[in-house]
Structures are given as C-alpha cells and as structure tokens.
Design a protein around this motif. Structure first.
Motif, PDB file in Angstrom:
ATOM      1  N   THR A 200      -3.479  10.981  -1.838  1.00 46.18           N
ATOM      2  CA  THR A 200      -4.943  11.102  -1.773  1.00 46.18           C
ATOM      3  C   THR A 200      -5.623   9.735  -1.844  1.00 46.18           C
ATOM      4  O   THR A 200      -6.850   9.661  -1.938  1.00 46.18           O
ATOM      5  CB  THR A 200      -5.453  11.972  -2.930  1.00 46.18           C
ATOM      6  OG1 THR A 200      -5.039  11.386  -4.180  1.00 46.18           O
ATOM      7  CG2 THR A 200      -4.901  13.393  -2.825  1.00 46.18           C
ATOM      8  N   ALA A 201      -4.833   8.670  -1.792  1.00 45.96           N
ATOM      9  CA  ALA A 201      -5.399   7.318  -1.882  1.00 45.96           C
ATOM     10  C   ALA A 201      -6.247   7.023  -0.645  1.00 45.96           C
ATOM     11  O   ALA A 201      -5.976   7.523   0.452  1.00 45.96           O
ATOM     12  CB  ALA A 201      -4.283   6.290  -2.020  1.00 45.96           C
ATOM     13  N   PRO A 202      -7.276   6.190  -0.783  1.00 48.16           N
ATOM     14  CA  PRO A 202      -8.182   5.926   0.346  1.00 48.16           C
ATOM     15  C   PRO A 202      -7.515   5.113   1.446  1.00 48.16           C
ATOM     16  O   PRO A 202      -6.751   4.176   1.178  1.00 48.16           O
ATOM     17  CB  PRO A 202      -9.330   5.141  -0.299  1.00 48.16           C
ATOM     18  CG  PRO A 202      -8.725   4.508  -1.513  1.00 48.16           C
ATOM     19  CD  PRO A 202      -7.692   5.480  -2.010  1.00 48.16           C
TER      20      PRO A 202
ATOM     21  N   LEU B 201       1.548   0.399  -1.964  1.00 49.94           N
ATOM     22  CA  LEU B 201       1.001  -0.840  -1.400  1.00 49.94           C
ATOM     23  C   LEU B 201       1.593  -2.068  -2.072  1.00 49.94           C
ATOM     24  O   LEU B 201       1.736  -3.121  -1.440  1.00 49.94           O
ATOM     25  CB  LEU B 201      -0.520  -0.851  -1.521  1.00 49.94           C
ATOM     26  CG  LEU B 201      -1.270   0.211  -0.712  1.00 49.94           C
ATOM     27  CD1 LEU B 201      -2.772  -0.011  -0.817  1.00 49.94           C
ATOM     28  CD2 LEU B 201      -0.832   0.215   0.748  1.00 49.94           C
ATOM     29  N   ALA B 202       1.950  -1.941  -3.338  1.00 47.35           N
ATOM     30  CA  ALA B 202       2.569  -3.066  -4.045  1.00 47.35           C
ATOM     31  C   ALA B 202       3.944  -3.393  -3.473  1.00 47.35           C
ATOM     32  O   ALA B 202       4.436  -4.522  -3.628  1.00 47.35           O
ATOM     33  CB  ALA B 202       2.679  -2.750  -5.533  1.00 47.35           C
ATOM     34  N   LEU B 203       4.571  -2.417  -2.799  1.00 48.39           N
ATOM     35  CA  LEU B 203       5.897  -2.636  -2.220  1.00 48.39           C
ATOM     36  C   LEU B 203       5.844  -3.340  -0.865  1.00 48.39           C
ATOM     37  O   LEU B 203       6.840  -3.924  -0.428  1.00 48.39           O
ATOM     38  CB  LEU B 203       6.615  -1.291  -2.040  1.00 48.39           C
ATOM     39  CG  LEU B 203       6.912  -0.480  -3.301  1.00 48.39           C
ATOM     40  CD1 LEU B 203       7.495   0.874  -2.914  1.00 48.39           C
ATOM     41  CD2 LEU B 203       7.869  -1.237  -4.212  1.00 48.39           C
ATOM     42  N   LEU B 204       4.691  -3.274  -0.183  1.00 50.29           N
ATOM     43  CA  LEU B 204       4.626  -3.780   1.189  1.00 50.29           C
ATOM     44  C   LEU B 204       4.915  -5.281   1.291  1.00 50.29           C
ATOM     45  O   LEU B 204       5.687  -5.699   2.170  1.00 50.29           O
ATOM     46  CB  LEU B 204       3.270  -3.442   1.813  1.00 50.29           C
ATOM     47  CG  LEU B 204       3.104  -3.793   3.290  1.00 50.29           C
ATOM     48  CD1 LEU B 204       4.195  -3.152   4.141  1.00 50.29           C
ATOM     49  CD2 LEU B 204       1.727  -3.375   3.798  1.00 50.29           C
ATOM     50  N   PRO B 205       4.358  -6.139   0.434  1.00 51.96           N
ATOM     51  CA  PRO B 205       4.698  -7.566   0.558  1.00 51.96           C
ATOM     52  C   PRO B 205       6.193  -7.833   0.416  1.00 51.96           C
ATOM     53  O   PRO B 205       6.747  -8.681   1.128  1.00 51.96           O
ATOM     54  CB  PRO B 205       3.897  -8.221  -0.577  1.00 51.96           C
ATOM     55  CG  PRO B 205       2.767  -7.282  -0.838  1.00 51.96           C
ATOM     56  CD  PRO B 205       3.327  -5.913  -0.608  1.00 51.96           C
TER      57      PRO B 205
END
Length: 579
Positions: free
Chosen positions: A493-495, A466-470
C-alpha cells in the motif's frame, strides 16, 4: 574588533612582504598578502577545491595555490585559470600601522554563479558546472533558470543542432517533479554537463535567419519545409522554421510542420528525430517560447541528415514493411477526414497483442480498423507505447547487450508520437503510430524467449524494499531482481511517488548514459499516464530492468557532484595530517 564596518586584522609589521599569512577576522579565515606598497585580503579557501591559500606562494603579484596550481591576482582575487574561480577579495585600510578589512561582500552571488555556469559550459568543466548548479539551486534560484542557460548554450554552440545532451537536460527537468528538492541540483548537473560535453570542440551554430518579410502562410511554410527536408537541404528547411517562428505561427502550427516532415519518411534515424523534436518542444514549454527561434532552428539539420528506414534492409526484407505502410497510408487522409462519431474504444488489449505478434499486415490493418471505429489516435499511440514497454520489460538477458538500445529506441519513438499527438493533433503524425508499431514488430526477437514477469512474494513494507534497491544496483546485471522489487513494492500500500523518487534517485547515482536516462524518463512518464495499475507496474518494471542492466557505472560524476556540494556547504576537503 570592528569599527565603522571595518574589522581589525593585525599590525602591518606582522606581515612580511611577498608572503601569505592566515588571519581570523570577523568569523572568517583570510589570507593577508603584503605585495609592493599594499596589503591585500582574500578568502583563505581556494575556490577550486578548498585548499588553504596561506599554504601557497606569491610571485610578481600572483598567488599560486599549491594543490592544483590555480593562480590568482592578489589585488582582486581574479583567477587566471577558469577551472578554479575568483577568490572573494576584501578591501583593506591601514591606519597607524593597523590593518583593517572590510568584510562586507557586495558580490551578487546568484549573478556570479550564472556567469560561472556559462564559463563551465563553454570550457566543458564538470566541477565548475556542478558548483554553479548547487549554488544556484540551493541559493534559491528557480531550477528553470540554469536549465534555460543550458538550453540557450546548447542550441547556439553545437553546429549539428539538437542532440543527446539537450535531450538529457530536458529529461532531467521532466524528472524533477519526481525527485526530492535536494536532488534537483544533481539532476541539473547531469543534464548541463551532457550539454557541455556535446558542444565541446564543436563550432558554433551560425544564424541562418528567417526569410525577409515573408508572409505567414502556415500551409506554404509547411509545404516548403517538407520539400527541403525531402531533398536534404538543411539550410532551406531551417529558414522555413525560423520564418514560421518569427511570423508568429502558433505553437500547434509549428509542431504540425515538424511532425509532418518527421513522418514523411519512415522511422528517421532510429526514431531519434521525432524524439528530439518532442523533447525540444517540451524544453520550450519549460523555459519559455521566447527561445523558439534558436531551439526550433536547431532541429533542422537532424531532419535533413537523418537515416530513412525505407533505405534499410530490415524494413524491406524479408517482408517489405515500407510497402505495407505506404499502401495503408493511401487511405489515411480519407479516414481521418471522415465524420466518424467518437466511440468508447475497447480494443486496447487486443491491439497490444496484435502489435506484439508476428504479422505486420495484421498490425497495420488493426490500427486502421481502430481508426475507422472511431478510436482516438492518442489512444492508439498509447497502446503501441505500452507494447514497446512490454518489449523492454520482457527483454531477455540472453540477447546481445547492445540490443537493449534497440528496444529503447522503439519506446522513445512511440512515447514521442503519443506526446506529439496530444500537443498538435497532427494528421500526418498518425503515420508515426504505424512506424512505431512496425518497430515493435521488428523487435520481436528480443522477447524470444520472453523474460518471465515476476509475481509479488508477499512483502508488506515498501520502505524496506526501497532500501534494498541501491544495494541491488551496486551489483552487475540484477535485472530480474530489480523487476521483482518493483512488483513487490506495487503490491504493497506504499505510495507510488516514493518508488518513482527511488528509481530517479538511483539513476542519478550512475554516470550519465543517454539511453538509460531516456528509458527511465519514458517509463516513469508512461506509468504516470496509465489508468491501469498493471500497465503502470509494467512500465516501471521496464525502467528498473533497463537501469539495473546498465548499473553500476564508475560513478565518477557523482564524486564530482559531491565535491561541489561539500564545497558549497563550506565543508573541508583538505585536512592537515596529524602531528
């Protein structure tokens, strides 16, 4: 020094007439102005963008800020420029040459910012809207309150009726549960500003009113409404709707009226009519059905003026899809009225494959066969929506860029059909399932060749992904990369909630784009509905790909919002140059 609620501000002799003086009193920075026989105290921070007002000038009792030239009455703090705001003013008393200020501000801040929101909507002032949204939400107001203000404004001050701005506003409210609280004001700002932009320069929508003392007969009103839409009589159609609301017809009956007329003709205005209707009903669920007259009435013109796909060459040639549908629809009333025992329908996967195929007659037959087998229309609508999701998820970037919108129109329409069937069970709306399926068929060239669906590559940390998405969305056309990130995340397994929050938050970074907002909202909605993890992943892949295709934007609206947020939190935008 404070006495009896008054704070000492200085000697009257210290303040020359017609000049501005900065004073610290009671922990606040004030500007004191001696004008005529009086001395006046205002907050020293210009409410527009925070420039120190003691750097301004006074002429004839008007204080002018020297940054953007906002003007204020020195006696009350009231502004002459609505894009600024009133400056908080504090009563003063002079005793034996000493100036005392009453810093107890009795202003109702939430009421003030409600008024400012309405002013921002009326004048189409983005910064004013942003400041009001931040102040209301961070001040403890329920987000439904500014939403309701925007909904009332947009339905009353847009002569063409419900449009993209109100749809975006409702999409943003639907996204709030998937966003952290600190993003709620930003989401509302996007929606409210879109409403203001749509209404800017438009004449107001004048009240038509219901029929006087009309009987509340649902079947008659429904028949009349469909008749007036058919002959493109917006006024007659609106009076039928308003009569239905005022007569107290229940929500399902009103929805049934709308859905019947929305599917009497094929795929009205590329699906926008049904999508707008679905969003208007969702808006009432959020804001309250006491607004039904203005909201429902705002839909009528869109129905009457809509383009009809039976008039479109693409739906007539080389294969006459309208003829296929009209022939099929002849049997629908009997099929839907038949006492068919509900079954555990297991044809979803086969139906999706058929809808994605090359034979429109086979598509119509497959839908009809499923109904005869006892499939619930909602199940069929859900399957067709998943087929529409597939078109977006496998949209190849060698297509014309504008064709993203074509795939999105089909998805929004299919999603609205499903939502409408859940809401009302309208038998006429079942025709919308067929319309959506034919639109998926017409979009088949968008998947020639189909974009490759990525496979998971072994990432184990959802947070790192998720840190890569921006960063991905800071670069143009990272479509496949965004899809791969979603697939990788879903393999961990992340929500899923964190992924939805990230996609929604990154949407808010961009300048508003009607279709991108629709795509993200629809994909998140479909993912939440799905019991199949693979289908849910495909829906999120579709939303991420669409967002990546349309990012980055200039992001000027984000800058406006950040300015508003910093001002509301008391941060300084203006800094003195170092000596």
């Amino acid at each position: 020094m404070t006495t009896d609620g008054l704070t000492y501000a200085g000697r009257l002799s210290d303040f020359a007439a017609g000049t501005c003086h900065r004073v610290r009193a009671g922990g606040r920075t004030l500007v004191l102005i001696r004008n005529g026989d009086g001395v006046y105290a205002l907050d020293n921070r210009c409410p527009h963008m925070g420039f120190p007002l003691d750097r301004g000038s006074v002429d004839d009792g008007i204080l002018t800020c020297h940054w953007h030239h906002a003007r204020f009455d020195v006696t009350t703090g009231g502004t002459f420029d609505l894009w600024a705001d009133d400056v908080p003013a504090f009563p003063t008393t002079v005793v034996d040459g000493d100036v005392w200020v009453d810093l107890r501000n009795g202003r109702d801040e939430l009421a003030h910012h409600r008024r400012r929101l309405r002013a921002g909507l009326e004048q189409n002032l983005s910064l004013v809207i942003a400041k009001a949204a931040v102040s209301l939400v961070e001040g403890g107001a329920d987000p439904r309150e500014p939403f309701r203000i925007g909904l009332e404004f947009g339905t009353r001050y847009q002569s063409d009726g419900w449009g993209p701005g109100l749809t975006v506003l409702t999409c943003m409210m639907n996204l709030l549960p998937h966003l952290p609280p600190e993003q709620h004001a930003r989401a509302l700002f996007h929606g409210l500003s879109n409403v203001a932009g749509d209404s800017s320069g438009s004449p107001p929508k004048f009240e038509v009113g219901p029929l006087p003392d009309a009987p509340a007969d649902p079947s008659t009103l429904k028949r009349w409404f469909r008749r007036f839409v058919d002959v493109r009589d917006a006024t007659g159609a609106e009076r039928c709707l308003l009569t239905a609301v005022q007569a107290g017809l229940d929500q399902a009956a009103i929805a049934d009226m709308l859905f019947a007329a929305a599917t009497d003709h094929r795929y009205l205005s590329n699906g926008h009519v049904l999508d707008f209707t679905n969003k208007a009903l969702e808006a009432l669920d959020i804001a309250g059905w006491d607004l039904a007259e203005t909201v429902i009435g705002s839909l009528a013109r869109g129905y009457a003026d809509a383009g009809r796909m039976e008039e479109s060459n693409a739906w007539r040639r080389p294969i006459d899809l309208v003829e296929i549908l009209e022939t099929t629809f002849e049997d629908l009333p009997d099929i839907l009225a038949a006492d068919i025992k509900p079954t555990q329908w297991d044809g979803r996967a086969d139906l999706i494959d058929t809808v994605l195929g090359e034979d429109p007659q086979a598509i119509a037959d497959a839908l009809t066969d499923a109904l005869r087998q006892g499939a619930d229309p909602v199940e069929l609508a859900d399957a067709v929506t998943q087929a529409a999701i597939t078109r977006v998820a496998r949209f190849h970037v060698t297509n014309e860029f504008g064709d993203w919108d074509r795939a999105l129109h089909t998805l929004s329409f299919a999603n609205a059909v499903r939502g409408g069937l859940v809401r009302s069970g309208s038998r006429e709306l079942v025709r919308g399932i067929y319309d959506a399926a034919m639109s998926v068929y017409l979009d088949r060239f968008l998947n020639v060749p189909p974009a490759r669906l990525p496979s998971a590559n072994g990432h184990t940390s959802g947070a790192e992904l998720l840190a890569l998405l921006p960063d991905l969305l800071d670069r143009q056309q990272q479509v496949d990369e965004a899809a791969g990130l979603v697939v990788d995340y879903r393999a961990t397994t992340a929500p899923v909630e964190a992924l939805l929050e990230s996609i929604g938050g990154n949407l808010l970074r961009e300048d508003r784009d009607f279709h991108t907002i629709q795509a993200v909202e629809a994909s998140i909605h479909q993912a939440n509905l799905s019991d199949d993890p693979a289908d849910a992943t495909l829906a999120l892949v579709a939303g991420a790909r669409y967002l990546a295709a349309h990012a980055p934007t200039v992001r000027s609206q984000g800058q406006t919002f950040q300015i508003a947020q910093r001002l509301q939190r008391g941060e300084r935008l203006f800094e003195e140059a170092p000596a």
